[in-house]
Enzyme design. Sequence first.
Site, PDB file in Angstrom:
ATOM      1  N   ARG A 106     -12.561  15.988   6.830  1.00  0.00           N
ATOM      2  CA  ARG A 106     -13.276  16.256   5.585  1.00  0.00           C
ATOM      3  C   ARG A 106     -14.696  16.740   5.877  1.00  0.00           C
ATOM      4  O   ARG A 106     -15.356  16.226   6.778  1.00  0.00           O
ATOM      5  CB  ARG A 106     -13.341  15.012   4.705  1.00  0.00           C
ATOM      6  CG  ARG A 106     -11.984  14.540   4.195  1.00  0.00           C
ATOM      7  CD  ARG A 106     -12.159  13.278   3.364  1.00  0.00           C
ATOM      8  NE  ARG A 106     -10.875  12.738   2.935  1.00  0.00           N
ATOM      9  CZ  ARG A 106     -10.553  11.442   2.971  1.00  0.00           C
ATOM     10  NH1 ARG A 106     -11.430  10.560   3.426  1.00  0.00           N
ATOM     11  NH2 ARG A 106      -9.376  11.027   2.556  1.00  0.00           N
ATOM     12  N   GLU A 134      -8.423  -5.366   5.313  1.00  0.00           N
ATOM     13  CA  GLU A 134      -8.244  -5.016   3.910  1.00  0.00           C
ATOM     14  C   GLU A 134      -7.046  -5.725   3.289  1.00  0.00           C
ATOM     15  O   GLU A 134      -7.078  -6.104   2.116  1.00  0.00           O
ATOM     16  CB  GLU A 134      -8.100  -3.503   3.774  1.00  0.00           C
ATOM     17  CG  GLU A 134      -9.369  -2.767   4.195  1.00  0.00           C
ATOM     18  CD  GLU A 134      -9.200  -1.270   4.251  1.00  0.00           C
ATOM     19  OE1 GLU A 134      -9.298  -0.639   3.191  1.00  0.00           O
ATOM     20  OE2 GLU A 134      -8.966  -0.735   5.358  1.00  0.00           O
ATOM     21  N   ARG A 174      -2.475  -2.177  -3.546  1.00  0.00           N
ATOM     22  CA  ARG A 174      -3.679  -1.390  -3.354  1.00  0.00           C
ATOM     23  C   ARG A 174      -3.599  -0.177  -4.277  1.00  0.00           C
ATOM     24  O   ARG A 174      -2.645   0.587  -4.224  1.00  0.00           O
ATOM     25  CB  ARG A 174      -3.803  -0.932  -1.910  1.00  0.00           C
ATOM     26  CG  ARG A 174      -5.097  -0.185  -1.636  1.00  0.00           C
ATOM     27  CD  ARG A 174      -5.234   0.158  -0.169  1.00  0.00           C
ATOM     28  NE  ARG A 174      -6.561   0.654   0.122  1.00  0.00           N
ATOM     29  CZ  ARG A 174      -7.020   0.844   1.363  1.00  0.00           C
ATOM     30  NH1 ARG A 174      -6.243   0.568   2.395  1.00  0.00           N
ATOM     31  NH2 ARG A 174      -8.233   1.296   1.553  1.00  0.00           N
ATOM     32  N   ASP A 208      -9.441  13.088  16.145  1.00  0.00           N
ATOM     33  CA  ASP A 208      -9.397  11.780  16.802  1.00  0.00           C
ATOM     34  C   ASP A 208     -10.613  11.637  17.713  1.00  0.00           C
ATOM     35  O   ASP A 208     -10.811  12.444  18.627  1.00  0.00           O
ATOM     36  CB  ASP A 208      -8.103  11.643  17.609  1.00  0.00           C
ATOM     37  CG  ASP A 208      -7.859  10.232  18.107  1.00  0.00           C
ATOM     38  OD1 ASP A 208      -8.804   9.621  18.649  1.00  0.00           O
ATOM     39  OD2 ASP A 208      -6.726   9.744  17.968  1.00  0.00           O
ATOM     40  N   HIS A 236     -12.940   2.869  -0.123  1.00  0.00           N
ATOM     41  CA  HIS A 236     -12.922   1.876   0.957  1.00  0.00           C
ATOM     42  C   HIS A 236     -13.487   0.537   0.476  1.00  0.00           C
ATOM     43  O   HIS A 236     -13.991  -0.260   1.268  1.00  0.00           O
ATOM     44  CB  HIS A 236     -13.741   2.346   2.181  1.00  0.00           C
ATOM     45  CG  HIS A 236     -13.180   3.522   2.897  1.00  0.00           C
ATOM     46  ND1 HIS A 236     -13.979   4.491   3.479  1.00  0.00           N
ATOM     47  CD2 HIS A 236     -11.897   3.913   3.118  1.00  0.00           C
ATOM     48  CE1 HIS A 236     -13.229   5.417   4.035  1.00  0.00           C
ATOM     49  NE2 HIS A 236     -11.951   5.086   3.828  1.00  0.00           N
ATOM     50  N   ASN A 291       0.873  -1.181   0.000  1.00  0.00           N
ATOM     51  CA  ASN A 291       0.000   0.000   0.000  1.00  0.00           C
ATOM     52  C   ASN A 291       0.906   1.226   0.000  1.00  0.00           C
ATOM     53  O   ASN A 291       1.397   1.648   1.047  1.00  0.00           O
ATOM     54  CB  ASN A 291      -0.913  -0.016   1.227  1.00  0.00           C
ATOM     55  CG  ASN A 291      -1.906   1.133   1.236  1.00  0.00           C
ATOM     56  OD1 ASN A 291      -1.903   1.988   0.353  1.00  0.00           O
ATOM     57  ND2 ASN A 291      -2.750   1.168   2.250  1.00  0.00           N
ATOM     58  N   GLY A 338     -11.309   8.538   7.846  1.00  0.00           N
ATOM     59  CA  GLY A 338     -12.094   8.563   6.620  1.00  0.00           C
ATOM     60  C   GLY A 338     -13.256   7.616   6.830  1.00  0.00           C
ATOM     61  O   GLY A 338     -13.086   6.543   7.410  1.00  0.00           O
TER      62      GLY A 338
END
Length: 399
Positions: free
Chosen positions: A240, A385, A92, A282, A181, A7, A211
Amino acid sequence: MKVLVINAGSSSLKYQLIETDNENVLAKGVCERIGMDKSVLKHENKIVKKSVEIVAAMPTHKEAIKLVLDALIDTEHGVIKSMDEIAAVGHRVLHSGEDFNDSVLVTPDVLKIIESNADLGPLHMPANIMGIKACREVMPSAPMVAVFDTTFHSTMPDYAYMYGIDYDDYKKYKVRKYGFHGTSHAYVSGRASALMGTDKIKTVVCHLGNGASVSAVKNGKCVDTSMGLTPLEGLIMGTRSGDIDPAVIEFLMEKKGFDVHQMTTYLNKQCGVQGISGVSSDFRDLEKAYNDGNARAKLALDMFSYRVKKYVGSYAAAMGGLDCLVFTGGIGEHTELVRSAICEDMAYMGLVLDEKKNNNPPRDTEVEIGDKASKVRIFIIPTNEELYIARETLKHKDD
């Protein structure tokens, strides 16, 4: 059979070496500060639980990959005797555009197509491409497989992924919802089907982390998801903004004197729960501030949970019902306050949380947290993942 999962980020490279016969992680680590001073490889041998930090120059991803391979075969902290033991490498890759609807063996032609889609993910795609090229240079005989963040969502119908823009602009510029995702949503929805004993179910997966995204999965296929052309659309996230009136962008640009790049940075890096709370992105910090009576931290948590709740309800409507609700990701797995707020007052659609089970569930474990009276089953399912990428790599390495 061993698969190396890569990744690659702009200045980092995460990896895992997975034995696919039993799906155990043999080694994992990260190269940090690639192309900068004080770059370091943090490597962990999972077999003997031994960690090491290797400080070395990594001007490009090529040197980083070489250091990773050297660490994997090192006589003291390595886990294999030679690179020949690595059957394939799974990469990825953020964006498939409309060119791929599945993972794919990387050939020169495939790499050209991936490069042509770089402008759809300018922050991530160049690094993903560099990672592939670096691996091919250092490991020329190993099959490389690209596993995309977007392809799980490629089953969405056109009325779900289209935006209300001129159709010619969609065709010319590929402007549509893609979703992200995907490796997490695919893995977790698959596990939900296994726990339910069938994939003939209607599932909403809430991948909640810094995210965050939600997907609607009907009979094992994604029919809608919250992220769009980029990961900026959808839920309020760590930094975001999520869904926003497009007119707000022009309004704030004029008020703040921002150009388009500054505005994009603002929406991606300075908004979300961090901007709302003024505390942190966080959720552990937010929860502490909330418990201390911080009103803005409470507002941020309320806004986040409310947005998720709306997506759960809308996706149940889109699928004509709901059989299973799943929480995953750092927040989804570990923040009971958020899970409780999302499920509150949802009994009208058969969704009832067991608050005792929701409080302090076992970590890193698949667990059901729905009440006995709940017609919708509710799970916490830790995502994996890297394992999904390894499985996809094994499946496509001989294509």
